[in-house]
Design an enzyme around this catalytic site. Structure first.
Site, PDB file in Angstrom:
ATOM      1  N   THR A  97      43.572  38.726  39.775  1.00 28.93           N
ATOM      2  CA  THR A  97      43.235  39.735  38.764  1.00 28.93           C
ATOM      3  C   THR A  97      42.354  40.787  39.446  1.00 28.93           C
ATOM      4  O   THR A  97      42.867  41.713  40.055  1.00 28.93           O
ATOM      5  CB  THR A  97      42.542  39.117  37.536  1.00 28.93           C
ATOM      6  N   LYS A 118      42.141  31.684  42.403  1.00 31.28           N
ATOM      7  CA  LYS A 118      41.820  33.067  42.085  1.00 31.28           C
ATOM      8  C   LYS A 118      40.524  33.094  41.299  1.00 31.28           C
ATOM      9  O   LYS A 118      40.162  32.131  40.625  1.00 31.28           O
ATOM     10  CB  LYS A 118      42.936  33.759  41.295  1.00 31.28           C
ATOM     11  N   THR A 125      35.914  31.348  35.838  1.00 33.03           N
ATOM     12  CA  THR A 125      37.170  31.983  35.448  1.00 33.03           C
ATOM     13  C   THR A 125      38.056  31.964  36.641  1.00 33.03           C
ATOM     14  O   THR A 125      38.222  32.935  37.355  1.00 33.03           O
ATOM     15  CB  THR A 125      37.071  33.405  34.914  1.00 33.03           C
ATOM     16  N   GLU A 143      32.910  39.947  42.213  1.00 30.88           N
ATOM     17  CA  GLU A 143      33.020  41.360  41.845  1.00 30.88           C
ATOM     18  C   GLU A 143      31.799  42.140  42.326  1.00 30.88           C
ATOM     19  O   GLU A 143      30.669  41.872  41.910  1.00 30.88           O
ATOM     20  CB  GLU A 143      33.185  41.491  40.335  1.00 30.88           C
ATOM     21  N   ASN A 166      33.429  45.753  35.662  1.00 24.28           N
ATOM     22  CA  ASN A 166      33.533  45.159  34.321  1.00 24.28           C
ATOM     23  C   ASN A 166      33.500  46.179  33.210  1.00 24.28           C
ATOM     24  O   ASN A 166      34.046  45.936  32.129  1.00 24.28           O
ATOM     25  CB  ASN A 166      32.437  44.102  34.153  1.00 24.28           C
ATOM     26  N   SER A 224      40.777  49.165  31.438  1.00 26.31           N
ATOM     27  CA  SER A 224      41.408  50.485  31.548  1.00 26.31           C
ATOM     28  C   SER A 224      42.477  50.498  32.626  1.00 26.31           C
ATOM     29  O   SER A 224      42.602  49.576  33.398  1.00 26.31           O
ATOM     30  CB  SER A 224      40.356  51.537  31.852  1.00 26.31           C
TER      31      SER A 224
END
Length: 409
Positions: free
Chosen positions: A156, A182, A193, A280, A404, A409
């Site tokens: 992702t 992942k 996650t 991230e 985040n 979007s």
């Protein structure tokens, strides 16, 4: 951006006899990207899984638990990215079951022999028309050497595919182990996650598989955190295909059991740490080692208090040795009888605090030197006992907020 994380080496992603993988572009959320993976598992394999502890778990997690409990024997896994099918209520369950039924019809098996997995955006309906239309493409792509394609197909916000493998001698036979995962955000233990899948051609008794999956997760994925958020979709599945004809392993305490667990744990740990390295916006990979506790549980409790602290994580991003933030986190970790005068703190080899206070020999420029590194070890000595544990985390950067804020979007 990732922290010293290289793309997988295809030469070390060993085919596992009894497992075939197909990947396709189904347009689940975005066009022109791998987003639908089918894993076929030969009859006779043993499969077990560990799932999120989030009570608001996603529809595919609910169904995976039910299908594993049915005892029918798992023959396939269906994985989509782009849509988590979480926060979707009964409609989400119906849609997840629909994809299982569609794949089962093509394979000539029962729907409860399929485990569905989803990852991506929460609270949006699963586009089953696109997934079911993509099944033929995934089945046409079947191969035993498609582990890297699968690792790419489940990403992702990951920036690097995560896949590792190893081989080990068990009972005089060469056993292969390969896994993928992942995850980059909404990461904390119980689990994260993350999706993780590992297969081996070793022979493991059905009774032992649950213990094996649990212990592997406990030693790896349940030792990492990026942002402290426990996801709705966490899943870690272990497959043993029984294709190598050594004696069946029915205890992890046996010599063969210990060898197999050690080899599989090495792969699981690499997969888990890769998630942190690819956190991230991460710019630093941080090991937090807590020693001298009464129990490993309290050591981990302290380690997570440090790892989850936004003040600690932002200090690491800024290379700012504001190390009182670490001591404060130790203090509020929840150990009621903790004696602060017994605590020592180290950054790598730099002795920062001694007996609960600043080390008179510590110089801030030494702390800043360590903080500027891309890989850092924080070591806390509690002075209470002989237990120890380690957690891996990353810093918290401006980029984390950007990723985040723009995720949908």
């Amino acid at each position: 951006m990732s922290v010293n994380l290289l793309a997988p080496n295809p030469a070390t992603l060993y085919p596992v006899p009894g497992v075939r993988i197909g990947v396709t572009e189904a347009g689940v959320r975005k066009a022109n990207r791998k987003d639908l993976t089918v894993v076929l598992i030969d009859e006779g394999a043993c499969v077990s899984g560990v799932f999120t502890q989030n009570r608001f778990c996603a529809a595919p997690v609910q169904i995976c638990r039910e299908h594993l409990a049915s005892g029918k024997g798992v023959r396939a896994m269906l994985i989509n990215t782009g849509n988590a099918n979480a926060g979707t209520g009964e409609d989400g369950r119906v849609r997840a079951l629909s994809t299982c039924k569609a794949l089962a019809a093509k394979l000539g098996i029962e729907a409860n022999q399929i485990l569905p997995f989803s990852t991506g955006v929460i609270m949006e309906s699963l586009p089953i028309d696109r997934i079911e239309a993509g099944l033929d493409g995934a089945l046409a792509d079947m191969g035993d050497n498609h582990w890297l394609r699968a690792a790419e197909g489940i990403m992702t916000t990951d920036t690097v595919a995560k896949a590792f493998g190893t081989q080990v001698m068990i009972g005089g036979a060469l056993v292969s182990i390969t896994g993928i995962s992942k995850g980059a955000g909404m990461i904390r233990p119980n689990m994260a996650t993350m999706l993780g899948f590992m297969a081996t051609d070793a022979c493991v008794s059905p009774a032992l598989m649950r213990q094996l999956a649990t212990e592997l997760a406990e030693g790896s994925f349940n030792r990492v955190t990026v942002d402290g958020d426990t996801s709705t979709n966490d899943s870690f599945v272990v497959i043993a295909t029984h294709k190598v004809k050594h004696a069946v392993i029915d205890s992890l305490d046996s010599a063969d059991g210990q060898a197999l667990k050690a080899a599989m744990l090495s792969v699981a740990l690499q997969l888990a740490q890769a998630i942190v390295r690819d956190g991230e916006g991460a710019t630093k990979f941080i090991a937090i080692k807590v020693e001298g506790g009464n129990t490993t549980a309290e050591c981990r409790q302290v380690a997570y208090a440090i790892a989850h602290s936004p003040l600690v994580k932002t200090a690491f991003f800024a290379s700012d040795p504001n190390l009182g933030r670490i001591l404060a986190a130790v203090g509020y970790a929840g150990i009621a009888d903790l004696d602060q005068t017994g605590i020592d703190l180290f950054l790598d080899e730099v002795h920062v605090a001694i007996k609960g206070g600043r080390n008179p020999l510590y110089r801030e420029e030494e702390g800043q030197r360590v903080m500027k590194q891309s890989e850092i070890t924080v070591r806390v000595v509690l002075g209470r006992g002989d237990a120890a544990d380690t957690v891996w985390t990353c810093d918290l950067s401006h980029e984390y907020v950007t990723i985040n804020a723009d995720y949908r979007s």
